[in-house]
Write a protein that holds these residues in place. Structure first.
Motif, PDB file in Angstrom:
ATOM      1  N   GLY A 176       0.819  -1.202   0.000  1.00 58.66           N
ATOM      2  CA  GLY A 176       0.000   0.000   0.000  1.00 58.66           C
ATOM      3  C   GLY A 176       0.853   1.252   0.000  1.00 58.66           C
ATOM      4  O   GLY A 176       0.583   2.221  -0.734  1.00 58.66           O
ATOM      5  N   SER A 177       1.934   1.233   0.785  1.00 58.72           N
ATOM      6  CA  SER A 177       2.836   2.388   0.848  1.00 58.72           C
ATOM      7  C   SER A 177       3.619   2.550  -0.450  1.00 58.72           C
ATOM      8  O   SER A 177       3.821   3.672  -0.933  1.00 58.72           O
ATOM      9  N   ILE A 178       4.080   1.441  -1.019  1.00 60.00           N
ATOM     10  CA  ILE A 178       4.865   1.512  -2.260  1.00 60.00           C
ATOM     11  C   ILE A 178       4.019   2.103  -3.386  1.00 60.00           C
ATOM     12  O   ILE A 178       4.484   2.963  -4.155  1.00 60.00           O
ATOM     13  N   ARG A 179       2.767   1.659  -3.485  1.00 61.27           N
ATOM     14  CA  ARG A 179       1.900   2.203  -4.528  1.00 61.27           C
ATOM     15  C   ARG A 179       1.660   3.695  -4.311  1.00 61.27           C
ATOM     16  O   ARG A 179       1.684   4.499  -5.265  1.00 61.27           O
ATOM     17  N   SER A 180       1.443   4.085  -3.069  1.00 57.98           N
ATOM     18  CA  SER A 180       1.214   5.490  -2.752  1.00 57.98           C
ATOM     19  C   SER A 180       2.438   6.344  -3.077  1.00 57.98           C
ATOM     20  O   SER A 180       2.318   7.444  -3.633  1.00 57.98           O
ATOM     21  N   LEU A 181       3.626   5.819  -2.759  1.00 56.37           N
ATOM     22  CA  LEU A 181       4.854   6.559  -3.055  1.00 56.37           C
ATOM     23  C   LEU A 181       5.075   6.677  -4.558  1.00 56.37           C
ATOM     24  O   LEU A 181       5.532   7.721  -5.051  1.00 56.37           O
ATOM     25  N   ALA A 182       4.766   5.624  -5.297  1.00 59.41           N
ATOM     26  CA  ALA A 182       4.896   5.685  -6.756  1.00 59.41           C
ATOM     27  C   ALA A 182       4.015   6.799  -7.317  1.00 59.41           C
ATOM     28  O   ALA A 182       4.447   7.574  -8.191  1.00 59.41           O
ATOM     29  N   ASP A 183       2.800   6.901  -6.818  1.00 54.11           N
ATOM     30  CA  ASP A 183       1.880   7.941  -7.281  1.00 54.11           C
ATOM     31  C   ASP A 183       2.360   9.328  -6.868  1.00 54.11           C
ATOM     32  O   ASP A 183       2.333  10.274  -7.659  1.00 54.11           O
ATOM     33  N   THR A 184       2.791   9.447  -5.623  1.00 52.33           N
ATOM     34  CA  THR A 184       3.218  10.757  -5.103  1.00 52.33           C
ATOM     35  C   THR A 184       4.432  11.291  -5.844  1.00 52.33           C
ATOM     36  O   THR A 184       4.504  12.493  -6.141  1.00 52.33           O
ATOM     37  N   TYR A 185       5.373  10.401  -6.169  1.00 42.95           N
ATOM     38  CA  TYR A 185       6.605  10.838  -6.821  1.00 42.95           C
ATOM     39  C   TYR A 185       6.531  10.724  -8.347  1.00 42.95           C
ATOM     40  O   TYR A 185       7.517  11.002  -9.034  1.00 42.95           O
ATOM     41  N   GLY A 186       5.375  10.337  -8.865  1.00 45.59           N
ATOM     42  CA  GLY A 186       5.189  10.271 -10.312  1.00 45.59           C
ATOM     43  C   GLY A 186       6.036   9.227 -10.995  1.00 45.59           C
ATOM     44  O   GLY A 186       6.565   9.461 -12.094  1.00 45.59           O
ATOM     45  N   LEU A 187       6.163   8.062 -10.375  1.00 40.87           N
ATOM     46  CA  LEU A 187       7.023   7.009 -10.905  1.00 40.87           C
ATOM     47  C   LEU A 187       6.220   5.911 -11.589  1.00 40.87           C
ATOM     48  O   LEU A 187       5.037   5.712 -11.295  1.00 40.87           O
ATOM     49  N   ALA A 188       6.869   5.185 -12.484  1.00 41.50           N
ATOM     50  CA  ALA A 188       6.261   3.989 -13.054  1.00 41.50           C
ATOM     51  C   ALA A 188       6.162   2.941 -11.936  1.00 41.50           C
ATOM     52  O   ALA A 188       7.008   2.886 -11.046  1.00 41.50           O
ATOM     53  N   PHE A 189       5.124   2.127 -12.000  1.00 37.14           N
ATOM     54  CA  PHE A 189       4.867   1.153 -10.938  1.00 37.14           C
ATOM     55  C   PHE A 189       4.735  -0.244 -11.526  1.00 37.14           C
ATOM     56  O   PHE A 189       4.039  -0.452 -12.531  1.00 37.14           O
ATOM     57  N   VAL A 190       5.411  -1.217 -10.900  1.00 41.14           N
ATOM     58  CA  VAL A 190       5.346  -2.618 -11.313  1.00 41.14           C
ATOM     59  C   VAL A 190       4.615  -3.417 -10.242  1.00 41.14           C
ATOM     60  O   VAL A 190       5.034  -3.421  -9.078  1.00 41.14           O
ATOM     61  N   ASP A 191       3.557  -4.088 -10.637  1.00 44.70           N
ATOM     62  CA  ASP A 191       2.831  -4.948  -9.708  1.00 44.70           C
ATOM     63  C   ASP A 191       3.455  -6.341  -9.757  1.00 44.70           C
ATOM     64  O   ASP A 191       2.920  -7.271 -10.352  1.00 44.70           O
ATOM     65  N   ALA A 192       4.628  -6.460  -9.112  1.00 43.50           N
ATOM     66  CA  ALA A 192       5.334  -7.743  -9.095  1.00 43.50           C
ATOM     67  C   ALA A 192       4.525  -8.806  -8.372  1.00 43.50           C
ATOM     68  O   ALA A 192       4.616  -9.994  -8.698  1.00 43.50           O
ATOM     69  N   ASN A 193       3.740  -8.383  -7.411  1.00 42.17           N
ATOM     70  CA  ASN A 193       2.918  -9.333  -6.668  1.00 42.17           C
ATOM     71  C   ASN A 193       1.931 -10.030  -7.599  1.00 42.17           C
ATOM     72  O   ASN A 193       1.767 -11.250  -7.552  1.00 42.17           O
ATOM     73  N   ALA A 194       1.284  -9.261  -8.463  1.00 43.36           N
ATOM     74  CA  ALA A 194       0.318  -9.851  -9.391  1.00 43.36           C
ATOM     75  C   ALA A 194       0.998 -10.825 -10.351  1.00 43.36           C
ATOM     76  O   ALA A 194       0.439 -11.881 -10.685  1.00 43.36           O
ATOM     77  N   LYS A 195       2.216 -10.503 -10.791  1.00 45.29           N
ATOM     78  CA  LYS A 195       2.923 -11.386 -11.726  1.00 45.29           C
ATOM     79  C   LYS A 195       3.291 -12.707 -11.062  1.00 45.29           C
ATOM     80  O   LYS A 195       3.191 -13.781 -11.663  1.00 45.29           O
ATOM     81  N   MET A 196       3.709 -12.645  -9.792  1.00 38.87           N
ATOM     82  CA  MET A 196       4.029 -13.885  -9.086  1.00 38.87           C
ATOM     83  C   MET A 196       2.776 -14.731  -8.840  1.00 38.87           C
ATOM     84  O   MET A 196       2.825 -15.957  -8.860  1.00 38.87           O
ATOM     85  N   VAL A 197       1.650 -14.057  -8.613  1.00 36.44           N
ATOM     86  CA  VAL A 197       0.382 -14.782  -8.473  1.00 36.44           C
ATOM     87  C   VAL A 197       0.054 -15.498  -9.780  1.00 36.44           C
ATOM     88  O   VAL A 197      -0.394 -16.648  -9.786  1.00 36.44           O
ATOM     89  N   ASP A 198       0.288 -14.817 -10.912  1.00 33.79           N
ATOM     90  CA  ASP A 198       0.066 -15.446 -12.219  1.00 33.79           C
ATOM     91  C   ASP A 198       0.948 -16.684 -12.381  1.00 33.79           C
ATOM     92  O   ASP A 198       0.496 -17.739 -12.850  1.00 33.79           O
ATOM     93  N   LEU A 199       2.224 -16.544 -12.018  1.00 33.13           N
ATOM     94  CA  LEU A 199       3.147 -17.674 -12.146  1.00 33.13           C
ATOM     95  C   LEU A 199       2.709 -18.843 -11.273  1.00 33.13           C
ATOM     96  O   LEU A 199       2.863 -20.006 -11.649  1.00 33.13           O
ATOM     97  N   ASN A 200       2.165 -18.525 -10.098  1.00 31.41           N
ATOM     98  CA  ASN A 200       1.769 -19.563  -9.165  1.00 31.41           C
ATOM     99  C   ASN A 200       0.438 -20.209  -9.532  1.00 31.41           C
ATOM    100  O   ASN A 200       0.057 -21.225  -8.959  1.00 31.41           O
ATOM    101  N   GLY A 201      -0.281 -19.612 -10.490  1.00 33.15           N
ATOM    102  CA  GLY A 201      -1.545 -20.178 -10.924  1.00 33.15           C
ATOM    103  C   GLY A 201      -1.342 -21.429 -11.752  1.00 33.15           C
ATOM    104  O   GLY A 201      -0.256 -21.706 -12.268  1.00 33.15           O
TER     105      GLY A 201
END
Length: 519
Positions: free
Chosen positions: A428-453
């Motif tokens: 939650g904090s990482i996503r908020s910081l990405a938005d606040t600082y205008g950075l590109a964001f990678v949802d690595a968690n979602a990709k690992m969930v895909d791999l584990n599917g």
């Protein structure tokens, strides 16, 4: 029961292809490569072992050459990207032979008719490559979020006090610098940051324990969830960091880079650690009727039956059930979150098992229960199940069968809940910081969930999953990725960079990188 066995059938599964959706569907390989709104002329990568290219339980040169930052840098070179140097290890084995606990890489070897991961001897002493600095891959294996901003994290003297990291000692510009300070000195034009995994991962991979070895004897104590404690100096090595510490440390990195004019970059969140093979390979119920054989009936009569009867009398009968003769059975584990019934069980069960009355029987079973689907048996515990527990009295001395797997062997459902809560807070904090600082964001968690599917993900007809060894994406330590796995991660970073900065960096082909090597 004593080792991970990889069948010939499983090996052959690596060669199969699949018709799953192809992750190249959003690639820009047929479009002219441009930098968009970004400047890739000086790219640096900050992070931990995942950033460094660590795999197979070690950092070694060919693995570093297949780190995801090096892949990203290669694509950036097509759009004005500059040199990208890495602090390469001096050999392709890894480890440090003058430091305890740093073995060389795992390799698959044929032992007694089965293929198993075996650690190599460390190949060389801790070296120093700071003369070749600066290095653009600043991933430091073992680093937690707050380590990136800690002065002295690269001090040779600090290795004795536990305040430094040998991997940063190798390339730090001085004994007093920090990872962030050395990054800021380069004044990068673009950065990637993937940090925070170790703030919770080390707790999980050690079964929620901290360990200490004195005189060759290792003892384990319960690791702590440091909620509300924002002083990392008081943390032990495997404690879960307070979410405010993680968020504050990441913010400190971003502010430091911003202060030298580095405002463009990409940041990734933290995957659920329980989605990786280290936690999903060994089933909670590996005790088959065939494995137990004639011992099954004896165990029920002499241990499981009396134990369940006694626990029922104390209101805890759900901890133990009789072993089944038709289906696989769960292992016995110690769950430190349970009410300790040591005294009660010592008095109730010692006579029934024919053990001496002085035997502290309750100390063995006071917090014992059978595992459930919500528990995670660690990958390394596969070599423990079925072996003799040192110092335990017969007949209650077989790990996982008549003697509980200890806390360091299992991530219990209670401990797993602590891990998930922490990761959710970090993310939650990482996503908020990405938005606040205008950075590109990678949802690595979602990709690992895909791999584990069950369906995994696919590139040019080759399927990748989170299955140990045969899934293709994870290396032999069950936590870190193969070259192919790191390529999958690199593509996630590239897609996010392109989406945020209107660049057209092409993706890499995971099939062109290395996977698990078989003997």
């Amino acid at each position: 029961m004593k080792k991970i066995i990889i069948s010939t059938f499983a090996v052959s599964a690596l060669l199969l292809t699949t018709g799953c959706n192809n992750d190249f569907d959003t690639d820009v390989k047929d479009i002219a490569v441009t930098k968009g709104d970004a400047d890739f002329s000086k790219y640096i990568a900050l992070g931990n072992s995942l950033t460094s290219g660590y795999r197979d339980g070690a950092l070694y040169s060919s693995g570093q050459n297949e780190s995801y930052p090096s892949m990203i840098a290669m694509q950036m070179s097509l759009a004005g990207g500059g040199a990208f140097k890495q602090p390469l290890m001096p050999n392709d084995v890894g480890g440090f032979n003058n430091l305890p606990g740093f073995s060389g890489k795992l390799t698959l070897q044929l032992v007694n008719g089965s293929v198993s991961p075996v650690p190599s001897a460390p190949a060389a002493a801790l070296d120093n490559v700071s003369a070749g600095a600066p290095y653009q891959n600043m991933g430091v294996p073992g680093a937690k979020s707050y380590h990136l901003v800690a002065p002295g994290y690269g001090s040779q003297a600090g290795l004795l006090t536990g305040t430094a990291n040998p991997y940063f000692v190798r390339f730090a510009s001085s004994a007093t610098t920090s990872v962030l300070a050395d990054a800021m000195a380069q004044k990068p034009t673009f950065f990637s940051l993937w940090i925070g995994n170790n703030d919770v991962l080390l707790y999980a991979t050690n079964g929620g324990t901290n360990s200490q070895t004195v005189g060759g004897v290792t003892t384990y104590t319960t690791a702590t969830v440091q909620t509300g404690n924002t002083n990392p100096a008081t943390y032990k090595s495997n404690d879960i960091s307070d979410p405010n510490v993680v968020a504050g440390s990441i913010k400190g990195v971003l502010d430091g880079l911003k202060s030298v004019g580095t405002t463009k970059g990409v940041i990734a969140n933290i995957p659920y650690v329980t989605s990786v093979p280290y936690f999903t390979t060994v089933p909670y119920n590996p005790l088959t009727p065939t494995t137990l054989g004639a011992n099954l009936a004896t165990l029920n009569a002499s241990l499981y039956g009396p134990l369940k009867q006694a626990l029922t009398a104390f209101g805890a009968g759900d901890r133990i059930n009789l072993l089944s003769s038709t289906t696989s059975n769960p292992v016995l584990i110690k769950d430190v979150s349970l009410t300790d019934l040591s005294a009660q069980l010592t008095a109730a069960l010692t006579p029934s098992l024919g053990l001496p009355t002085a035997t502290a029987f309750g100390q063995i079973f006071g917090q014992a229960r059978q595992s459930t689907k919500e528990d995670y048996i660690l990958l390394t515990s596969s070599s423990v199940i079925g072996t003799t527990a040192p110092g335990a009295p017969a007949p209650v001395n077989v790990y996982g069968v008549s003697y509980p797997l200890q806390n360091q062997h299992v991530l219990t459902k209670t401990e797993a809940a602590y891990v998930k809560t922490a990761i959710d807070a970090y993310n939650g904090s990482i996503r908020s910081l990405a938005d606040t600082y205008g950075l590109a964001f990678v949802d690595a968690n979602a990709k690992m969930v895909d791999l584990n599917g069950q369906s995994g993900i696919s590139f040019d007809g080759v399927k990748y999953t989170a299955k140990f060894v045969t899934g293709g994406a994870f290396s032999l330590d069950g936590v870190h990725l193969t070259g192919r796995g790191y390529a999958i991660v690199a593509n996630e970073f590239i897609k996010s960079i392109n989406g945020k900065y209107k660049s057209t960096l092409p993706q890499v082909n995971p099939n062109g990188y290395s996977g698990v090597k078989f003997p």
